[in-house]
Design a protein around this motif. Structure first.
Motif, PDB file in Angstrom:
ATOM      1  N   VAL A  93       0.834  -1.207   0.000  1.00 15.89           N
ATOM      2  CA  VAL A  93       0.000   0.000   0.000  1.00 15.89           C
ATOM      3  C   VAL A  93       0.867   1.256   0.000  1.00 15.89           C
ATOM      4  O   VAL A  93       0.648   2.180  -0.805  1.00 15.89           O
ATOM      5  N   VAL A  94       1.848   1.305   0.882  1.00 13.58           N
ATOM      6  CA  VAL A  94       2.748   2.471   0.918  1.00 13.58           C
ATOM      7  C   VAL A  94       3.455   2.620  -0.425  1.00 13.58           C
ATOM      8  O   VAL A  94       3.528   3.724  -0.988  1.00 13.58           O
ATOM      9  N   ALA A  95       3.965   1.517  -0.944  1.00 10.76           N
ATOM     10  CA  ALA A  95       4.689   1.570  -2.216  1.00 10.76           C
ATOM     11  C   ALA A  95       3.753   1.950  -3.363  1.00 10.76           C
ATOM     12  O   ALA A  95       4.154   2.661  -4.285  1.00 10.76           O
ATOM     13  N   GLY A  96       2.505   1.473  -3.318  1.00 10.89           N
ATOM     14  CA  GLY A  96       1.566   1.771  -4.392  1.00 10.89           C
ATOM     15  C   GLY A  96       1.220   3.251  -4.469  1.00 10.89           C
ATOM     16  O   GLY A  96       1.232   3.849  -5.537  1.00 10.89           O
ATOM     17  N   VAL A  97       0.891   3.858  -3.316  1.00 10.20           N
ATOM     18  CA  VAL A  97       0.590   5.295  -3.294  1.00 10.20           C
ATOM     19  C   VAL A  97       1.828   6.098  -3.672  1.00 10.20           C
ATOM     20  O   VAL A  97       1.773   7.074  -4.418  1.00 10.20           O
ATOM     21  N   ASN A  98       2.966   5.660  -3.144  1.00 11.39           N
ATOM     22  CA  ASN A  98       4.228   6.334  -3.439  1.00 11.39           C
ATOM     23  C   ASN A  98       4.529   6.307  -4.938  1.00 11.39           C
ATOM     24  O   ASN A  98       4.923   7.310  -5.546  1.00 11.39           O
ATOM     25  N   GLN A  99       4.325   5.150  -5.549  1.00 10.76           N
ATOM     26  CA  GLN A  99       4.591   5.012  -6.975  1.00 10.76           C
ATOM     27  C   GLN A  99       3.623   5.850  -7.806  1.00 10.76           C
ATOM     28  O   GLN A  99       3.993   6.404  -8.838  1.00 10.76           O
ATOM     29  N   LEU A 100       2.380   5.959  -7.367  1.00 11.35           N
ATOM     30  CA  LEU A 100       1.406   6.793  -8.082  1.00 11.35           C
ATOM     31  C   LEU A 100       1.878   8.239  -8.142  1.00 11.35           C
ATOM     32  O   LEU A 100       1.809   8.897  -9.195  1.00 11.35           O
ATOM     33  N   LEU A 101       2.408   8.741  -7.020  1.00  8.55           N
ATOM     34  CA  LEU A 101       2.936  10.108  -7.001  1.00  8.55           C
ATOM     35  C   LEU A 101       4.126  10.244  -7.947  1.00  8.55           C
ATOM     36  O   LEU A 101       4.247  11.241  -8.678  1.00  8.55           O
ATOM     37  N   TYR A 102       4.989   9.253  -7.922  1.00  6.71           N
ATOM     38  CA  TYR A 102       6.174   9.290  -8.786  1.00  6.71           C
ATOM     39  C   TYR A 102       5.776   9.283 -10.259  1.00  6.71           C
ATOM     40  O   TYR A 102       6.325  10.042 -11.065  1.00  6.71           O
ATOM     41  N   TRP A 103       4.821   8.442 -10.603  1.00  6.22           N
ATOM     42  CA  TRP A 103       4.395   8.338 -12.004  1.00  6.22           C
ATOM     43  C   TRP A 103       3.646   9.579 -12.465  1.00  6.22           C
ATOM     44  O   TRP A 103       3.923  10.115 -13.542  1.00  6.22           O
ATOM     45  N   ILE A 104       2.692  10.053 -11.659  1.00  3.82           N
ATOM     46  CA  ILE A 104       1.809  11.114 -12.124  1.00  3.82           C
ATOM     47  C   ILE A 104       2.539  12.449 -12.260  1.00  3.82           C
ATOM     48  O   ILE A 104       2.069  13.357 -12.941  1.00  3.82           O
ATOM     49  N   SER A 105       3.706  12.560 -11.622  1.00  5.01           N
ATOM     50  CA  SER A 105       4.478  13.793 -11.793  1.00  5.01           C
ATOM     51  C   SER A 105       4.928  13.970 -13.238  1.00  5.01           C
ATOM     52  O   SER A 105       5.173  15.100 -13.679  1.00  5.01           O
ATOM     53  N   ASN A 106       5.028  12.850 -13.985  1.00  4.05           N
ATOM     54  CA  ASN A 106       5.482  12.971 -15.378  1.00  4.05           C
ATOM     55  C   ASN A 106       4.468  13.671 -16.274  1.00  4.05           C
ATOM     56  O   ASN A 106       4.824  14.626 -16.978  1.00  4.05           O
ATOM     57  N   PRO A 107       3.183  13.267 -16.310  1.00  2.00           N
ATOM     58  CA  PRO A 107       2.233  14.034 -17.108  1.00  2.00           C
ATOM     59  C   PRO A 107       2.075  15.476 -16.631  1.00  2.00           C
ATOM     60  O   PRO A 107       1.823  16.384 -17.443  1.00  2.00           O
ATOM     61  N   VAL A 108       2.225  15.709 -15.312  1.00  2.00           N
ATOM     62  CA  VAL A 108       2.177  17.087 -14.807  1.00  2.00           C
ATOM     63  C   VAL A 108       3.326  17.896 -15.388  1.00  2.00           C
ATOM     64  O   VAL A 108       3.160  19.056 -15.796  1.00  2.00           O
ATOM     65  N   TRP A 109       4.497  17.292 -15.430  1.00  2.73           N
ATOM     66  CA  TRP A 109       5.694  17.979 -15.942  1.00  2.73           C
ATOM     67  C   TRP A 109       5.597  18.208 -17.445  1.00  2.73           C
ATOM     68  O   TRP A 109       5.832  19.320 -17.929  1.00  2.73           O
ATOM     69  N   VAL A 110       5.247  17.162 -18.175  1.00  2.00           N
ATOM     70  CA  VAL A 110       5.182  17.287 -19.635  1.00  2.00           C
ATOM     71  C   VAL A 110       4.092  18.264 -20.051  1.00  2.00           C
ATOM     72  O   VAL A 110       4.300  19.121 -20.911  1.00  2.00           O
ATOM     73  N   GLY A 111       2.906  18.142 -19.431  1.00  2.00           N
ATOM     74  CA  GLY A 111       1.817  19.055 -19.776  1.00  2.00           C
ATOM     75  C   GLY A 111       1.969  20.417 -19.147  1.00  2.00           C
ATOM     76  O   GLY A 111       1.217  21.349 -19.472  1.00  2.00           O
ATOM     77  N   GLY A 112       2.945  20.562 -18.238  1.00  3.23           N
ATOM     78  CA  GLY A 112       3.171  21.826 -17.556  1.00  3.23           C
ATOM     79  C   GLY A 112       4.398  22.570 -18.050  1.00  3.23           C
ATOM     80  O   GLY A 112       4.405  23.143 -19.139  1.00  3.23           O
ATOM     81  N   SER A 113       5.479  22.530 -17.259  1.00  4.82           N
ATOM     82  CA  SER A 113       6.632  23.382 -17.548  1.00  4.82           C
ATOM     83  C   SER A 113       7.320  23.030 -18.861  1.00  4.82           C
ATOM     84  O   SER A 113       7.757  23.926 -19.597  1.00  4.82           O
ATOM     85  N   LEU A 114       7.446  21.736 -19.192  1.00  3.10           N
ATOM     86  CA  LEU A 114       8.115  21.389 -20.446  1.00  3.10           C
ATOM     87  C   LEU A 114       7.359  21.935 -21.642  1.00  3.10           C
ATOM     88  O   LEU A 114       7.943  22.504 -22.576  1.00  3.10           O
ATOM     89  N   CYS A 115       6.048  21.774 -21.621  1.00  2.00           N
ATOM     90  CA  CYS A 115       5.233  22.217 -22.743  1.00  2.00           C
ATOM     91  C   CYS A 115       5.286  23.735 -22.894  1.00  2.00           C
ATOM     92  O   CYS A 115       5.430  24.252 -24.004  1.00  2.00           O
ATOM     93  N   ILE A 116       5.191  24.461 -21.799  1.00  7.43           N
ATOM     94  CA  ILE A 116       5.144  25.920 -21.881  1.00  7.43           C
ATOM     95  C   ILE A 116       6.486  26.484 -22.344  1.00  7.43           C
ATOM     96  O   ILE A 116       6.542  27.466 -23.096  1.00  7.43           O
TER      97      ILE A 116
END
Length: 529
Positions: free
Chosen positions: A107-130
């Motif tokens: 459970v700890v690893a699953g939630v932790n991994q979700l945060l790690y993964w979801i930061s990528n679409p945030v980054w690509v659709g955010g600062s990298l894109c702009i």
């Protein structure tokens, strides 16, 4: 019938790295060992050297270089040692997820991994894109109205297409990205020398290099973000020819390259542009335009740069190289983070269908496509919420990317000390020197810095003005959020809470599947996917 895939929690003493159980077997069989040592080195260079943050560091003046050097010793080095041991001792597909899973549970690893993964679409659709769009408009043509949305979506989905490809094809993206960085930053430095010979440079008084706490608080998020990514190749450990050997060696070489590739351009920007004219979004772009006037062009009294002739040509080539560099940053991070998320889902920490590995490509296509959809939604929504204010959008997006990534590190980094205790007989081709004390020091330094970074991202200026330190906490707010502390904090906290809830939902879905054998074949995989 067997249960859903799970990580074997107790490897026998002296055995190979902990493995995923038989349910992962069908998915594992689709992986292809096509990553060699040089591929891993280029992968890490492309990961570590992010072109989107060079301007942010330069905007803080010469003090940024001082803190960059200090953090290279007290964070970058311990972090590299930590990942070198974990990556070579536990070379299993999914890397960081598996380490955390073995140390703290699913459970700890699953939630932790979700945060790690979801930061990528945030980054690509955010600062990298702009930054990519800003670079295009600076060097090529404006993007009015709907054209900005079209260009942003092309950037996001172009990256998604690259991530989907097999590792044999996909590995050329980080290779191209690493080469683009070396050529672009090298040519920029050569141009700075030519510019200095013709026009002189701005003086950098020794006093401006003196480190301050206020400067540290402002710089630590971006500087440490520049220094992370060592663990990404470990997410594809079972696609490497020899991960036990190649991971430690590649970490050493790429780390040295990253320090040089960051330090040189930042110093060049400071020599070329007056401090007050360096912006976090356009600092590197503006410096490129200024130095390329040596090949053709001029700088007006108000600072407006006009490129002509060969200067315009070189400017266009550099702009294309910068956009390629930004795109390959997102692709390379995605190649690692998406693989780890697929392993987490296959292990029962998320929907089983997301743990599917494509037979054709040998990659987690479903996770890749979901990330592109999320990045697209974020891009469109954020651009509207910011009213088209690129600087505000960039600041909020970069802050959220760093925050989500670093919260996951706060859990992953202590895995080093925990796994040393739990699996003392695990073969370790590379081990952090100093025994148990060395392990705890390395874990504490790496974890402490990323935890502090999360605090100052959510509350900029934390500690400024305390105990006699100079400065005001309000001055630490990003310029685009001046006087808007509540708005900035909400831009970080609300998405983070949402992501944690999503992670818990993923784990609940996975737990339900583990308890319900319906639709599961004798090999333990979902018969539908």
């Amino acid at each position: 019938m067997t249960q859903a895939p799970s990580v074997s929690p107790t490897p026998p003493p002296g055995a190979d790295a902990p493995d995923l159980s038989e349910g992962w077997g069908e998915q594992r069989s689709r992986l292809r060992k096509d990553l060699r040592r040089l591929d891993v080195l280029f992968f890490l260079i492309c990961t570590l050297v992010g072109l989107d943050t060079i301007g942010s560091v330069a905007a803080q003046g010469p003090e940024g270089l001082t803190w960059m050097a200090i953090l290279a010793l007290v964070f970058f080095l311990p972090y590299g040692l930590l990942v070198a041991e974990l990556g070579s001792a536990f070379p299993v597909q999914g890397g960081p997820y598996v380490w955390t899973r073995l140390a703290f549970g699913r459970v700890v690893a699953g939630v932790n991994q979700l945060l790690y993964w979801i930061s990528n679409p945030v980054w690509v659709g955010g600062s990298l894109c702009i930054i990519a769009l800003t670079t295009w408009e600076e060097f090529f043509t404006p993007l009015p109205g709907a054209w900005k949305y079209v260009a942003g979506l092309v950037f996001i989905w172009g990256g998604a297409l690259a991530v989907v490809q097999s590792v044999r094809i996909g590995k050329w993206v980080p290779i191209a990205g690493a080469v683009a960085r070396i050529v672009l930053l090298g040519f920029f430095l050569v141009s700075v020398v030519v510019y200095a010979a013709q026009h002189g440079v701005h003086a950098l008084p020794a006093g401006e290099f003196v480190p301050t706490y206020a400067g540290f608080v402002a710089l630590v998020p971006v500087l440490i973000f520049n220094y992370v990514g060592f663990e990404l190749p470990s997410s594809a450990a079972e696609e490497m020819k020899n991960p036990r050997r190649d991971i430690p060696l590649s970490i050493l070489r790429s780390g040295l390259a990253a320090v040089v590739l960051y330090g040189g351009p930042i110093l060049g920007i400071l020599f070329v542009l007056p401090g007050k004219e360096i912006g976090s979004l356009g600092g590197f772009i503006d410096a490129c335009k200024a130095v390329f006037t040596v090949y053709g062009g001029s700088i007006a009294a108000d600072g407006t740069v006009t490129l002509t002739g060969l200067g315009s040509v070189f400017g266009g080539v550099a702009a294309a190289g910068l956009i390629i560099g930004l795109l390959t940053s997102g692709v390379t991070w995605a190649m690692g983070a998406h693989r780890a998320q697929a392993v987490a889902c296959a292990d029962g920490a998320g929907p089983a269908w997301l743990g599917h590995i494509s037979e054709k490509h040998g990659t987690p296509v479903r996770v890749n496509l979901l990330s592109a959809v999320l990045g697209s939604i974020l891009f469109v929504v954020a651009l509207n919420l910011s009213g088209g204010d690129g600087e505000k959008y960039f600041t909020a997006g970069l802050g959220l990317t760093i925050c989500t990534t670093f919260i996951s590190y706060v859990i992953t980094f202590p895995s080093l000390a925990v796994l040393r205790r739990k699996y003392p007989d695990q073969p370790r081709p590379y081990a952090v020197p100093g025994g148990r004390a060395g392990t705890w020091i390395v874990s504490a330094l790496a974890t402490g810095f990323v935890a502090f970074t999360v605090v100052v991202l959510i509350w900029p200026g934390f500690g400024v003005g305390w105990f006699g330190t100079a400065g005001s906490a309000a001055d630490s707010l990003p310029a685009s959020f001046a006087g808007e502390r509540l708005q900035y904090t909400l831009s970080q906290v609300l998405p983070l809470l949402l992501f944690i809830v999503i992670g818990l939902v993923f784990c609940a879905v996975g737990a339900r599947r583990r308890r319900t054998p319906t639709g599961v074949t004798a090999r333990g995989t979902d018969s539908r996917g």
